[in-house]
Design an enzyme around this catalytic site. Structure first.
Site, PDB file in Angstrom:
ATOM      1  N   SER A   1       0.837  -1.193   0.000  1.00 57.66           N
ATOM      2  CA  SER A   1       0.000   0.000   0.000  1.00 57.66           C
ATOM      3  C   SER A   1       0.875   1.246   0.000  1.00 57.66           C
ATOM      4  O   SER A   1       2.023   1.219   0.475  1.00 57.66           O
ATOM      5  CB  SER A   1      -0.880   0.017   1.252  1.00 57.66           C
ATOM      6  OG  SER A   1      -1.520   1.272   1.400  1.00 57.66           O
TER       7      SER A   1
ATOM      8  N   TYR B   1      -2.366  -1.406   9.928  1.00 55.94           N
ATOM      9  CA  TYR B   1      -2.440  -1.485   8.454  1.00 55.94           C
ATOM     10  C   TYR B   1      -1.111  -1.070   7.838  1.00 55.94           C
ATOM     11  O   TYR B   1      -0.551  -1.793   7.004  1.00 55.94           O
ATOM     12  CB  TYR B   1      -3.574  -0.607   7.926  1.00 55.94           C
ATOM     13  CG  TYR B   1      -3.774  -0.747   6.428  1.00 55.94           C
ATOM     14  CD1 TYR B   1      -4.494  -1.827   5.905  1.00 55.94           C
ATOM     15  CD2 TYR B   1      -3.223   0.171   5.543  1.00 55.94           C
ATOM     16  CE1 TYR B   1      -4.659  -1.970   4.535  1.00 55.94           C
ATOM     17  CE2 TYR B   1      -3.387   0.031   4.176  1.00 55.94           C
ATOM     18  CZ  TYR B   1      -4.103  -1.040   3.671  1.00 55.94           C
ATOM     19  OH  TYR B   1      -4.250  -1.184   2.307  1.00 55.94           O
TER      20      TYR B   1
HETATM   21  N1  NAD Z   1      -8.301   0.272  -2.634  1.00 56.59           N
HETATM   22  C1  NAD Z   1      -7.236   0.956  -2.281  1.00 56.59           C
HETATM   23  O1  NAD Z   1      -7.210   2.204  -2.364  1.00 56.59           O
HETATM   24  C2  NAD Z   1      -6.020   0.249  -1.769  1.00 56.59           C
HETATM   25  C3  NAD Z   1      -4.937   1.044  -1.383  1.00 56.59           C
HETATM   26  C4  NAD Z   1      -3.792   0.423  -0.920  1.00 56.59           C
HETATM   27  C5  NAD Z   1      -3.736  -0.956  -0.837  1.00 56.59           C
HETATM   28  N2  NAD Z   1      -4.805  -1.706  -1.202  1.00 56.59           N
HETATM   29  C6  NAD Z   1      -4.676  -3.167  -1.078  1.00 56.59           C
HETATM   30  O2  NAD Z   1      -5.110  -3.784  -2.269  1.00 56.59           O
HETATM   31  C7  NAD Z   1      -5.683  -5.062  -1.955  1.00 56.59           C
HETATM   32  C8  NAD Z   1      -7.064  -5.168  -2.570  1.00 56.59           C
HETATM   33  O3  NAD Z   1      -7.881  -4.145  -1.974  1.00 56.59           O
HETATM   34  P1  NAD Z   1      -9.305  -3.712  -2.519  1.00 56.59           P
HETATM   35  O4  NAD Z   1      -9.335  -2.246  -2.517  1.00 56.59           O
HETATM   36  O5  NAD Z   1      -9.634  -4.471  -3.753  1.00 56.59           O
HETATM   37  O6  NAD Z   1     -10.204  -4.193  -1.291  1.00 56.59           O
HETATM   38  P2  NAD Z   1     -11.674  -4.818  -1.234  1.00 56.59           P
HETATM   39  O7  NAD Z   1     -12.114  -4.637   0.174  1.00 56.59           O
HETATM   40  O8  NAD Z   1     -12.512  -4.282  -2.321  1.00 56.59           O
HETATM   41  O9  NAD Z   1     -11.393  -6.359  -1.510  1.00 56.59           O
HETATM   42  C9  NAD Z   1     -10.667  -7.136  -0.592  1.00 56.59           C
HETATM   43  C10 NAD Z   1     -11.231  -8.545  -0.621  1.00 56.59           C
HETATM   44  O10 NAD Z   1     -10.467  -9.335   0.322  1.00 56.59           O
HETATM   45  C11 NAD Z   1     -11.388 -10.197   0.958  1.00 56.59           C
HETATM   46  N3  NAD Z   1     -10.846 -10.645   2.241  1.00 56.59           N
HETATM   47  C12 NAD Z   1     -10.745  -9.925   3.382  1.00 56.59           C
HETATM   48  N4  NAD Z   1     -10.211 -10.693   4.353  1.00 56.59           N
HETATM   49  C13 NAD Z   1      -9.987 -11.910   3.811  1.00 56.59           C
HETATM   50  C14 NAD Z   1      -9.453 -13.130   4.305  1.00 56.59           C
HETATM   51  N5  NAD Z   1      -9.066 -13.253   5.589  1.00 56.59           N
HETATM   52  N6  NAD Z   1      -9.356 -14.190   3.478  1.00 56.59           N
HETATM   53  C15 NAD Z   1      -9.767 -14.084   2.188  1.00 56.59           C
HETATM   54  N7  NAD Z   1     -10.291 -12.969   1.653  1.00 56.59           N
HETATM   55  C16 NAD Z   1     -10.383 -11.887   2.466  1.00 56.59           C
HETATM   56  C17 NAD Z   1     -12.651  -9.379   1.139  1.00 56.59           C
HETATM   57  O11 NAD Z   1     -13.785 -10.199   1.355  1.00 56.59           O
HETATM   58  C18 NAD Z   1     -12.707  -8.623  -0.178  1.00 56.59           C
HETATM   59  O12 NAD Z   1     -13.471  -9.320  -1.143  1.00 56.59           O
HETATM   60  C19 NAD Z   1      -5.690  -5.155  -0.419  1.00 56.59           C
HETATM   61  O13 NAD Z   1      -4.579  -5.897   0.012  1.00 56.59           O
HETATM   62  C20 NAD Z   1      -5.564  -3.720   0.012  1.00 56.59           C
HETATM   63  O14 NAD Z   1      -4.996  -3.579   1.285  1.00 56.59           O
HETATM   64  C21 NAD Z   1      -5.944  -1.124  -1.668  1.00 56.59           C
END
Ligand code: NAD
Length: 245
Positions: free
Chosen positions: A138, A152
């Site tokens: 992230s 986080y």
């Molecule tokens: N969206 C952003 O702005 C952003 C920014 C920085 C990092 N990220 C990282 O990118 C990745 C994807 O994020 P996103 O925005 O698509 O999030 P999201 O919340 O849309 O999707 C995350 C998915 O992970 C699943 N999940 C959560 N805990 C779980 C577990 N224990 N086992 C299996 N599945 C699990 C959730 O059910 C969800 O479907 C994450 O690692 C997040 O930290 C996202």
């Protein structure tokens, strides 16, 4: 035309029910991959469109559980060619409000989950002559984040260190490992943020906008593919210039 080489390959997407993972699954379907889609959200997982995929298997797998992950990898229809590991959780609690349970849960899902999946798929990749692992850090790993909680930010910085370790270990075994650090991607993960937080993110982003999930997922698919055959141990910022390494 660029050829991802992912047609017919077994690609595992974790966190596939939502956001970046969902967008990656759609792109990979279009590439004709054999898809394994994991999440803890059963309804979301069932609804993921996979047009074009050579095959699709969906499974409820909690990435934070080491034994569950190992068992689920054993149940896959062969060695995994590539993993795009998107499963993660986000919290924004200020430091004084972070309790032990929330620290442990965020570290278990985000950091131990990345370790669990990498350790579980590695033996099959080695037997198969190699593979690719794409982990998700992230912007918060780079800077501490705009609203991210201590667990986080720490978990995602841990993913960056894990990526480098895995790249050292996996490279000689033909396993490429890279990590993406998203900036602000408009997914359900960010639904907890206020309009002010979103405005702050836009102001901090030189491109002056937030991203749509496919803009980040496409980079993950490239890193998982033969298009990135000599890209290894990289922390790739997909953030509109919010942080420049
Ligand atoms: N969206 C952003 O702005 C952003 C920014 C920085 C990092 N990220 C990282 O990118 C990745 C994807 O994020 P996103 O925005 O698509 O999030 P999201 O919340 O849309 O999707 C995350 C998915 O992970 C699943 N999940 C959560 N805990 C779980 C577990 N224990 N086992 C299996 N599945 C699990 C959730 O059910 C969800 O479907 C994450 O690692 C997040 O930290 C996202």
């Amino acid at each position: 035309m660029l050829d991802s080489g992912l047609g017919g390959r077994l690609v595992l997407v974790t966190g596939a029910a939502s956001g970046i993972g969902l967008a990656a699954a759609k792109i990979l379907g279009g590439e004709g991959a054999r898809l394994a889609l994991w999440d803890v959200n059963a309804d979301g997982l069932e609804a993921v469109p996979t047009d074009g995929a050579a095959s699709v298997e969906r499974a409820i797998v909690d990435l934070s559980d080491t034994t569950t992950v190992a068992t689920a990898v054993d149940a896959l229809p062969g060695p995994v060619d590539a993993v795009i590991h998107c499963a993660g959780i986000y919290t924004t609690s200020p430091l004084p409000e972070v309790d032990e349970a929330s620290w442990d849960r965020v570290l278990d899902v985000n950091l131990k989950g990345a370790f669990n999946i990498s350790q579980a798929v590695a033996p099959g990749m080695i037997e198969n002559g190699g593979g690719a692992i794409v982990l998700f850090g992230s912007f918060a790993a780079r800077t501490g984040g705009l609203r991210a909680s201590a667990p986080y930010a720490a978990s995602k910085a841990g993913v960056a260190g894990l990526t480098k370790h895995l790249a050292q270990w996996g490279g000689p075994n033909g396993i490429r490992v890279n990590c993406i650090h998203p900036g602000f991607i408009q997914t359900p993960m960010n639904a907890i943020l206020s309009d002010q937080a979103k405005a702050d993110a836009v102001a901090a982003t030189p491109l002056r906008r937030l991203a749509d999930p496919p803009e980040c997922a496409a980079m993950a698919v490239v890193l998982a593919s033969q298009l990135a055959s000599f890209v290894h141990g990289v922390e790739l910022d997909v953030n509109g210039g919010m942080y420049m390494a």
